[in-house]
Enzyme design. Structure first.
Site, PDB file in Angstrom:
ATOM      1  N   HIS A 144      -9.970  12.530  27.352  1.00  0.00           N
ATOM      2  CA  HIS A 144      -9.859  11.701  28.553  1.00  0.00           C
ATOM      3  C   HIS A 144     -10.671  10.415  28.429  1.00  0.00           C
ATOM      4  O   HIS A 144     -11.898  10.439  28.395  1.00  0.00           O
ATOM      5  CB  HIS A 144     -10.335  12.490  29.765  1.00  0.00           C
ATOM      6  CG  HIS A 144      -9.866  11.935  31.065  1.00  0.00           C
ATOM      7  ND1 HIS A 144      -8.693  12.335  31.669  1.00  0.00           N
ATOM      8  CD2 HIS A 144     -10.402  11.001  31.876  1.00  0.00           C
ATOM      9  CE1 HIS A 144      -8.536  11.671  32.805  1.00  0.00           C
ATOM     10  NE2 HIS A 144      -9.568  10.856  32.949  1.00  0.00           N
ATOM     11  N   ASP A 187     -10.344   6.356  30.234  1.00  0.00           N
ATOM     12  CA  ASP A 187      -9.617   5.584  31.249  1.00  0.00           C
ATOM     13  C   ASP A 187      -9.419   4.112  30.912  1.00  0.00           C
ATOM     14  O   ASP A 187      -9.217   3.290  31.817  1.00  0.00           O
ATOM     15  CB  ASP A 187     -10.347   5.690  32.592  1.00  0.00           C
ATOM     16  CG  ASP A 187     -10.184   7.044  33.236  1.00  0.00           C
ATOM     17  OD1 ASP A 187      -9.064   7.371  33.638  1.00  0.00           O
ATOM     18  OD2 ASP A 187     -11.179   7.794  33.341  1.00  0.00           O
ATOM     19  N   GLU A 239      -3.408  10.933  35.220  1.00  0.00           N
ATOM     20  CA  GLU A 239      -4.505  11.600  35.927  1.00  0.00           C
ATOM     21  C   GLU A 239      -4.197  11.804  37.410  1.00  0.00           C
ATOM     22  O   GLU A 239      -4.875  11.271  38.281  1.00  0.00           O
ATOM     23  CB  GLU A 239      -5.816  10.827  35.758  1.00  0.00           C
ATOM     24  CG  GLU A 239      -7.016  11.657  36.187  1.00  0.00           C
ATOM     25  CD  GLU A 239      -8.332  10.942  35.987  1.00  0.00           C
ATOM     26  OE1 GLU A 239      -9.373  11.575  36.203  1.00  0.00           O
ATOM     27  OE2 GLU A 239      -8.338   9.761  35.614  1.00  0.00           O
ATOM     28  N   HIS A 252      -5.505  14.752  41.558  1.00  0.00           N
ATOM     29  CA  HIS A 252      -6.747  14.001  41.379  1.00  0.00           C
ATOM     30  C   HIS A 252      -7.604  14.336  42.591  1.00  0.00           C
ATOM     31  O   HIS A 252      -7.663  15.498  43.010  1.00  0.00           O
ATOM     32  CB  HIS A 252      -6.487  12.501  41.220  1.00  0.00           C
ATOM     33  CG  HIS A 252      -7.699  11.757  40.746  1.00  0.00           C
ATOM     34  ND1 HIS A 252      -8.401  10.892  41.542  1.00  0.00           N
ATOM     35  CD2 HIS A 252      -8.359  11.796  39.557  1.00  0.00           C
ATOM     36  CE1 HIS A 252      -9.451  10.419  40.873  1.00  0.00           C
ATOM     37  NE2 HIS A 252      -9.436  10.950  39.653  1.00  0.00           N
ATOM     38  N   HIS A 277      -9.834  18.611  38.150  1.00  0.00           N
ATOM     39  CA  HIS A 277      -9.688  18.061  39.506  1.00  0.00           C
ATOM     40  C   HIS A 277      -9.071  19.021  40.519  1.00  0.00           C
ATOM     41  O   HIS A 277      -9.167  18.771  41.718  1.00  0.00           O
ATOM     42  CB  HIS A 277      -8.891  16.748  39.518  1.00  0.00           C
ATOM     43  CG  HIS A 277      -9.665  15.548  39.092  1.00  0.00           C
ATOM     44  ND1 HIS A 277     -10.590  14.935  39.910  1.00  0.00           N
ATOM     45  CD2 HIS A 277      -9.664  14.850  37.927  1.00  0.00           C
ATOM     46  CE1 HIS A 277     -11.114  13.902  39.275  1.00  0.00           C
ATOM     47  NE2 HIS A 277     -10.579  13.829  38.061  1.00  0.00           N
ATOM     48  N   HIS A 315     -11.170  17.241  31.334  1.00  0.00           N
ATOM     49  CA  HIS A 315     -12.558  16.776  31.484  1.00  0.00           C
ATOM     50  C   HIS A 315     -13.250  17.556  32.603  1.00  0.00           C
ATOM     51  O   HIS A 315     -13.317  17.118  33.736  1.00  0.00           O
ATOM     52  CB  HIS A 315     -12.623  15.269  31.715  1.00  0.00           C
ATOM     53  CG  HIS A 315     -11.854  14.742  32.884  1.00  0.00           C
ATOM     54  ND1 HIS A 315     -10.519  15.005  33.097  1.00  0.00           N
ATOM     55  CD2 HIS A 315     -12.234  13.956  33.926  1.00  0.00           C
ATOM     56  CE1 HIS A 315     -10.118  14.407  34.203  1.00  0.00           C
ATOM     57  NE2 HIS A 315     -11.143  13.769  34.736  1.00  0.00           N
ATOM     58  N   ASP A 350     -14.413  11.322  29.674  1.00  0.00           N
ATOM     59  CA  ASP A 350     -14.203  10.438  30.831  1.00  0.00           C
ATOM     60  C   ASP A 350     -14.865   9.084  30.615  1.00  0.00           C
ATOM     61  O   ASP A 350     -15.180   8.374  31.562  1.00  0.00           O
ATOM     62  CB  ASP A 350     -14.689  11.064  32.143  1.00  0.00           C
ATOM     63  CG  ASP A 350     -14.003  10.452  33.365  1.00  0.00           C
ATOM     64  OD1 ASP A 350     -12.945   9.818  33.200  1.00  0.00           O
ATOM     65  OD2 ASP A 350     -14.525  10.594  34.486  1.00  0.00           O
TER      66      ASP A 350
END
Length: 495
Positions: free
Chosen positions: A103, A105, A213, A240, A284, A305, A376
């Site tokens: 993961h 971003d 995500e 999420h 999440h 993650h 992350d």
């Protein structure tokens, strides 16, 4: 944990000195006087002279090989690495095992910071950038693969069926990720399956995959989900920080609301993800949603993650009963670096050791076959001390070794587990499709309230469709045509 043992690099001067030393040795061992004494003139002597000349030429050729190449050829005969030199062991492991992070971003940052523009001269990923990620540091971190996360924040709407721009922004980020990967072909290679990821690593490239995500980013639609897969996305984080048509988010439970788990439509989501061979990501989601998905999934799942709930009681982490289910499922939990998940009371004090604590607990409960890494990076605002950016992965591997993990366990953690899990998900999808299962055509019930019905004068295929339009005044646009004169007149009202 910033100190690292570096192997000295041979300079050109040292290479020349070594070559001269070898030549002197050859000259000492085969002087003209010795040759005269040992080899009297004869046919045999002539043959031996030619033979020795060949040996000399071969020796010079070997000396001419660059020292780096010679070292590679002689590697099997080099002295073994000191078992207590954990950094050297870590670096050696990552030369032959791809470290794949679950993961990152970065595509989100390219969208929000650069409006998706990467070729106007502003953005150069070869530069040393701010934040956590760039090519220089990825290479220093010996990365072998990365799932690039396509992240669009949950929209501030009252009802999760309200229209938003989330799907549009998701499509743009997929486009950004694909263009970004192709912009640096010597470094990255897009991979849509596990076999490609292995091959990319062998070619010296960083295998690059795409994950979405949040289930809200497919518009609560299985049809949109299939299109995302066709565009290159290979996992979807089921929720999420907001509930969607598929299930309950951890953030909802943290806010004191009921954990309703997976929805009825969520069962269709799981079935379709399994059929596609697409990876279900349970980071999440609420704990009940985790349990519900694991109870029905026909393929392994991942947590891209997350951490261990027993180590830190944060709802984003995985409780022990779910870890045991992950072991039975054959899935993987990829340890995250988000400081507020690692140390809820004092996030600024979170360190690399906290991450290792989570990794060892996951391994203890689920086994070393079920643990990986999902940082992350480029998403989380703060990172642990000792894991400041993507260059620090060797430090993490070294600490795992120092804490007692074996080389084989570390190889599983670094990337072999993820590749195996992904391969098994693909195999499950092929098996389901070969059994004749068609695309899941289920529709979320709440969407039916606002489902389009067409125009009263549409050329419908079935009578019941026309019956639904009774009383509807909507008609196709007539472009302000005056039917008497047959011309456009702006002042003519739409009919």
């Amino acid at each position: 944990m910033s100190d690292r043992i570096e192997e000295p690099l041979s300079t050109q001067q040292e290479d020349v000195q070594r070559r001269n030393a070898v030549r002197e040795t050859l000259n000492q061992e085969s002087s003209p006087q010795e040759l005269a004494l040992i080899h009297p003139p004869s046919a045999t002597a002539s043959w031996l002279r030619n033979w020795r000349s060949s040996i000399a030429i071969a020796a010079i050729a070997i000396i001419s090989v660059p020292i780096t190449s010679l070292g590679y050829l002689l590697h099997p005969f080099q002295q073994s690495i000191d078992p207590k030199n954990y950094h050297a062991r870590a670096e050696d492991i990552l030369k032959t095992t791809p470290l794949i992070d679950g993961h990152n971003d970065l595509p989100h940052l390219i969208q929000v910071e650069l409006y998706g523009k990467m070729t106007d001269g502003t953005f150069n990923f070869n530069d040393r950038l701010l934040g956590h990620t760039d090519i220089q540091r990825m290479r220093k971190g010996q990365m072998g693969g990365q799932f690039w996360s396509v992240f669009v924040e949950c929209a501030a709407v009252e009802n999760i069926n309200d229209p938003t721009w989330v799907v549009r922004d998701t499509l743009e980020q997929i486009d950004i990720a694909r263009r970004f990967i192709s912009e640096y072909p010597a470094v990255f290679e897009y991979c849509g399956d596990a076999r490609c990821a292995k091959a990319a690593f062998k070619k010296g490239r960083i295998a690059s995959m795409i994950g979405i995500e949040g289930g809200h980013q497919v518009g609560n639609s299985l049809g949109a989900l299939r299109q995302m897969y066709d565009l290159g996305a290979r996992y979807i984080t089921t929720t999420h920080n907001c509930d969607n048509a598929f299930g309950t988010a951890a953030s909802t439970v943290a806010a004191g609301e009921e954990d309703k788990g997976l929805t009825k439509f969520g069962h269709d989501y799981v079935a379709e993800m399994n059929r596609l061979g697409m990876i279900i990501d349970l980071s999440h989601v609420s704990h009940q949603t985790m349990r519900d998905v694991l109870s029905i999934s026909r393929a392994p799942v991942i947590f891209s993650h997350s951490g261990a709930y027993s180590v830190q009681k944060h709802l984003r982490h995985v409780p022990d009963d779910v870890l045991r289910s992950i072991k039975r499922n054959g899935g993987i939990v990829m340890a995250t670096f988000v400081t507020r998940f690692l140390n809820m009371k004092n996030p600024e004090e979170a360190t690399i050791h906290d991450v290792v604590d989570h990794i060892f607990h996951i391994a203890e409960i689920a086994g070393w076959e079920c643990v990986g890494v999902g940082s992350d990076f480029s998403g989380t605002p703060a990172v642990p001390i000792g894991l400041e950016d993507v260059s620090k992965y060797p430090n993490l591997v070294a600490l795992l070794l120092e804490r007692g993990a074996t080389d084989e366990q570390v190889r599983l953690f670094a990337g072999e587990n993820l590749l195996r899990v992904w391969s098994n998900i693909e195999i499950a999808g092929k098996r389901i499709r070969s059994g004749g299962e068609k695309a899941n055509e289920a529709v979320w019930e709440e969407r039916l309230e606002t489902w389009p019905i067409g125009f009263p004068n549409s050329p419908f295929m079935y009578r019941k469709s026309r019956e639904r339009t009774r009383g509807v005044k909507s008609t196709p646009h007539y472009f302000n045509v005056d039917s008497k004169e047959g011309v456009h007149k702006p002042d003519i009202p739409r009919k």
